[in-house]
Design a protein around this motif. Structure first.
Motif, PDB file in Angstrom:
ATOM      1  N   LYS A 178      -3.791 -26.785  -7.576  1.00 33.51           N
ATOM      2  CA  LYS A 178      -5.122 -26.458  -7.448  1.00 33.51           C
ATOM      3  C   LYS A 178      -5.846 -26.698  -8.852  1.00 33.51           C
ATOM      4  O   LYS A 178      -7.064 -27.029  -8.876  1.00 33.51           O
ATOM      5  CB  LYS A 178      -5.454 -25.257  -6.712  1.00 33.51           C
ATOM      6  CG  LYS A 178      -5.286 -24.063  -7.570  1.00 33.51           C
ATOM      7  CD  LYS A 178      -5.633 -22.763  -6.797  1.00 33.51           C
ATOM      8  CE  LYS A 178      -5.529 -21.480  -7.584  1.00 33.51           C
ATOM      9  NZ  LYS A 178      -6.036 -20.433  -6.917  1.00 33.51           N
TER      10      LYS A 178
ATOM     11  N   LYS B 224      -0.190 -24.423 -10.907  1.00 29.59           N
ATOM     12  CA  LYS B 224      -0.881 -24.629  -9.462  1.00 29.59           C
ATOM     13  C   LYS B 224      -1.410 -25.935  -9.568  1.00 29.59           C
ATOM     14  O   LYS B 224      -2.030 -26.395 -10.167  1.00 29.59           O
ATOM     15  CB  LYS B 224      -1.378 -23.523  -9.190  1.00 29.59           C
ATOM     16  CG  LYS B 224      -1.140 -22.073  -9.054  1.00 29.59           C
ATOM     17  CD  LYS B 224      -1.861 -20.851  -8.704  1.00 29.59           C
ATOM     18  CE  LYS B 224      -1.097 -19.567  -8.650  1.00 29.59           C
ATOM     19  NZ  LYS B 224      -1.826 -18.415  -8.266  1.00 29.59           N
TER      20      LYS B 224
ATOM     21  N   SER C 271      -5.397 -30.960  -9.420  1.00 25.79           N
ATOM     22  CA  SER C 271      -5.538 -31.797  -8.059  1.00 25.79           C
ATOM     23  C   SER C 271      -6.976 -32.691  -8.384  1.00 25.79           C
ATOM     24  O   SER C 271      -6.918 -33.918  -8.120  1.00 25.79           O
ATOM     25  CB  SER C 271      -5.637 -30.998  -6.862  1.00 25.79           C
ATOM     26  OG  SER C 271      -6.814 -30.234  -6.850  1.00 25.79           O
TER      27      SER C 271
END
Length: 188
Positions: free
Chosen positions: A6, A4, A9
């Protein structure tokens, strides 16, 4: 294999090469990887597909390929690449970061034949959120030294040749984005 976006990031640049957060990104990807159907992963920037991407070098030269029109990723047809690699699938590649090196060797064996593979070194990470292809992929950049020759196996998908390192910047306009980034990072 995906992670993912997130989760990583805060560690990645929007576009470019970086080595400074490499180990942390590897740790997170190893702890949080999952598998999605490729069709879904190709369209969802909420995930980054983990792609091993290897540059084969030989005493002042780099093995360069051109993606032909029968290659899998139509958005990259006609472009040159200094890297070889591809997607990691569930099953034989396993999971986690062990799968990155296993997947790298599988992809190399599918795409090219080498007389001799020398030292394999992970250099860092490539990210490019500036286009639809890059926004769903995260490249783990490796270099592979060889003293032998390399031949393309998938001649219906790729052509290949040795190029002097000093010529790479002249060819940048013909390269896919990751190759432009890798050229700047490795061969300034």
């Amino acid at each position: 294999m995906v992670v993912k976006t997130k989760h990583i990031s805060h560690l990645i640049k929007e576009t470019g090469f970086f080595a400074e957060n490499r180990d942390e990104i590897l740790r997170i990807a190893d702890a949080h990887y999952e598998f999605l159907p490729r069709e879904a992963a190709e369209e969802d920037p909420g995930y980054k597909q983990i792609i091993p991407y290897a540059v084969i070098c030989r005493s002042g030269e780099v093995f360069v390929t051109r993606r032909l029109n029968k290659g899998g990723e139509r958005r990259l047809h006609g472009l040159m690449s200094i890297g070889l690699g591809g997607h990691i699938n569930p099953g034989p590649d396993g999971g986690g970061m062990r799968a990155v090196t296993t997947g790298l060797m599988r992809e190399l064996n599918e795409e090219v034949r080498t007389e001799q593979i020398g030292e394999i070194v992970m250099r860092g990470v490539i990210n490019d959120d500036s286009n639809p292809v890059g926004s769903v992929h995260l490249g783990f950049l490796f270099t592979i030294e060889t003293t032998g020759d390399v031949w393309v196996k998938e001649t219906e998908k790729l052509s290949g040749e040795w190029v002097k390192r000093g010529r790479l910047s002249d060819l940048a306009y013909e390269m896919e984005t990751w190759s432009q980034i890798a050229t700047g990072a490795l061969f300034k």
